[in-house]
Scaffold this active site. Sequence first.
Site, PDB file in Angstrom:
ATOM      1  N   LYS A 237     -31.275 -25.523  26.402  1.00  0.00           N
ATOM      2  CA  LYS A 237     -30.264 -26.467  26.889  1.00  0.00           C
ATOM      3  C   LYS A 237     -29.800 -26.074  28.286  1.00  0.00           C
ATOM      4  O   LYS A 237     -29.609 -24.887  28.545  1.00  0.00           O
ATOM      5  CB  LYS A 237     -29.080 -26.443  25.926  1.00  0.00           C
ATOM      6  N   ARG A 293     -23.501 -18.781  14.032  1.00  0.00           N
ATOM      7  CA  ARG A 293     -22.834 -17.961  15.056  1.00  0.00           C
ATOM      8  C   ARG A 293     -22.123 -18.887  16.016  1.00  0.00           C
ATOM      9  O   ARG A 293     -22.244 -20.106  15.915  1.00  0.00           O
ATOM     10  CB  ARG A 293     -23.898 -17.171  15.817  1.00  0.00           C
TER      11      ARG A 293
HETATM   12  P1  ADP Z   1     -27.254 -22.141  21.811  1.00  0.00           P
HETATM   13  O1  ADP Z   1     -27.631 -23.115  20.782  1.00  0.00           O
HETATM   14  O2  ADP Z   1     -26.014 -21.384  21.597  1.00  0.00           O
HETATM   15  O3  ADP Z   1     -27.487 -22.645  23.185  1.00  0.00           O
HETATM   16  P2  ADP Z   1     -29.648 -20.769  22.115  1.00  0.00           P
HETATM   17  O4  ADP Z   1     -30.593 -21.103  21.024  1.00  0.00           O
HETATM   18  O5  ADP Z   1     -29.841 -21.323  23.472  1.00  0.00           O
HETATM   19  O6  ADP Z   1     -28.237 -21.035  21.551  1.00  0.00           O
HETATM   20  O7  ADP Z   1     -29.534 -19.212  22.193  1.00  0.00           O
HETATM   21  C1  ADP Z   1     -28.387 -18.582  22.709  1.00  0.00           C
HETATM   22  C2  ADP Z   1     -28.781 -17.232  23.229  1.00  0.00           C
HETATM   23  O8  ADP Z   1     -29.328 -16.461  22.210  1.00  0.00           O
HETATM   24  C3  ADP Z   1     -29.769 -17.287  24.329  1.00  0.00           C
HETATM   25  O9  ADP Z   1     -29.479 -16.229  25.228  1.00  0.00           O
HETATM   26  C4  ADP Z   1     -31.081 -17.050  23.607  1.00  0.00           C
HETATM   27  O10 ADP Z   1     -32.027 -16.490  24.468  1.00  0.00           O
HETATM   28  C5  ADP Z   1     -30.658 -16.108  22.516  1.00  0.00           C
HETATM   29  N1  ADP Z   1     -31.380 -16.247  21.251  1.00  0.00           N
HETATM   30  C6  ADP Z   1     -31.172 -17.136  20.280  1.00  0.00           C
HETATM   31  N2  ADP Z   1     -31.955 -16.929  19.229  1.00  0.00           N
HETATM   32  C7  ADP Z   1     -32.706 -15.859  19.524  1.00  0.00           C
HETATM   33  C8  ADP Z   1     -33.730 -15.126  18.833  1.00  0.00           C
HETATM   34  N3  ADP Z   1     -34.123 -15.435  17.608  1.00  0.00           N
HETATM   35  N4  ADP Z   1     -34.290 -14.095  19.461  1.00  0.00           N
HETATM   36  C9  ADP Z   1     -33.901 -13.752  20.697  1.00  0.00           C
HETATM   37  N5  ADP Z   1     -32.949 -14.395  21.385  1.00  0.00           N
HETATM   38  C10 ADP Z   1     -32.359 -15.421  20.822  1.00  0.00           C
HETATM   39 MG    MG Z   2     -31.749 -24.801  18.191  1.00  0.00          MG
END
Ligand code: ADP
Ligand code: MG
Length: 456
Positions: A237, A293
């Site tokens: 995003k 989270r």
């Molecule tokens: P949001 O939905 O909060 O935008 P994202 O999916 O973009 O969440 O992830 C938020 C943060 O967590 C980012 O910095 C992403 O790189 C990290 N992140 C999320 N899931 C994982 C995962 N399984 N392994 C490593 N990093 C993750």
């Molecule tokens: Mg997602």
Amino acid sequence: MTIKKLLIANRGEISVRIIRAAQELGIATVQVYSDADAESLAVKLADEAVNIGPPQAAKSYLNSEAILAAAAQTGADAIHPGYGFFAENAEFADQVTAAGLTFVGPSGDVIRLMGDKVSARQVAAKAGVPTVPGSAGRLEDLTAARKLVEEIGFPVMIKAAAGGGGRGIRIVSSMEEFDRQAPQASAEAQAAFGDGGLYLEKVITKARHVEVQLLGDGERVVHCYERECSLQRRRQKVWEEAPARALPEPVRARLCAAAVSLALAVNYRGAGTVEFLYDDDSQEFYFIEMNTRIQVEHPVSELITGLDLVREMILIAGGEPLRMTQEDIAIKGHALEVRLNAEDPTQGFMPFPGVVGDLRLPGGPGVRFDGILYPGYQIPPFYDSLLGKLLIWDEDRNAAIERLQRALKELEIGGLKTTKPLFEALCRDKDVRAAAFDTQWLERWLDDNAATLTHE
Ligand code: ADP
Ligand code: MG
Ligand code: ADP
């Protein structure tokens, strides 16, 4: 309130955000940090800071022994995992609890159930929440998987059960490609997430990404309405908003009710988000995953509801029941978030770590900046490139875009290349202005327009 000292097992802007919430609750804060983060804003703002190892995350922010030792050493009684790193790691949540500390999030068992994308799909299906057509469980053998691929039809998505952050997803358009990619995808998921499990989903084209923010206390669950996060690059995003302007009111009500019923099915406790794909034409939505989270884009929901979600999740972790009923939560106005990354959008979003020079953060009505910047700060090259989130509230979406344009004009981050030019251009775009986009829109737009972006 039982939490007296909170350790933040994370870094960057989310650490700063959590420290702010804790301080307002009168809770002392402990920031752990790697050698690369000694000068970070979070370390400066926290009451105490403890070094937990070298820059590589595996040796610091993903070193549970070092983190638990820091908690013991400082007498912290709770740990907030932020997002990323250990935030959706059930074993870590269990370790924290076993050490007699409070984990700010759901129990390890709930994380295990909902953090695994395959079991979460099964919970959703059982709770009567529509899911994207695809495999019922993990792909066990290739023959059965190929049969399923035939049924679903191309293009099909191979997803890692443990994937996240836009990683662990591949689209395949032929059986030949499927045969080639499936083993690779499994090996890659094993390396990246420690779990090679895969599942299949039909590719939903022309969909919007909409997600519902929830708060639960183990007995009751309330929703804080939805966010739209369709503007994505590489499935990450970059611009988020609340509410989703394209949702008709009855659909909004069904969507939020579906998310609540899913959380109730697992007695959800904490802040969480249920993500869906939404098709404008059929007005159908499909569950894709739950994030157990706080999310990066949570502030847009705060801006339209007036709640402080991080404060609420800390209070819930401390044992307090939800302080509000559904009737207390209403949408007011419109909120936008843009992610300012240390990346150069004129050079294919190449990471651009460096030293922050002259800095002018925007202000005025309806403007909030959640970030890590101060003049002279050296951005470490080891972690994600998020510098901060520019957040805008105004009475309606058009006014919010005007205000965002104004705030971007004020914003000056010397010394670095950032994604600011992308957002300046998007503010002027007629599709963006009309909220006429889907999850692939930005990639297409970048194909056509990236070359016209300039840093002033
Ligand atoms: P949001 O939905 O909060 O935008 P994202 O999916 O973009 O969440 O992830 C938020 C943060 O967590 C980012 O910095 C992403 O790189 C990290 N992140 C999320 N899931 C994982 C995962 N399984 N392994 C490593 N990093 C993750
Ligand atoms: Mg997602
Ligand atoms: P992550 O855990 O990395 O956030 P998600 O399952 O939430 O993974 O998917 C991330 C993004 O990928 C979605 O926001 C959407 O843009 C795209 N996506 C995921 N599943 C599908 C699907 N079945 N069809 C089309 N796009 C999808």
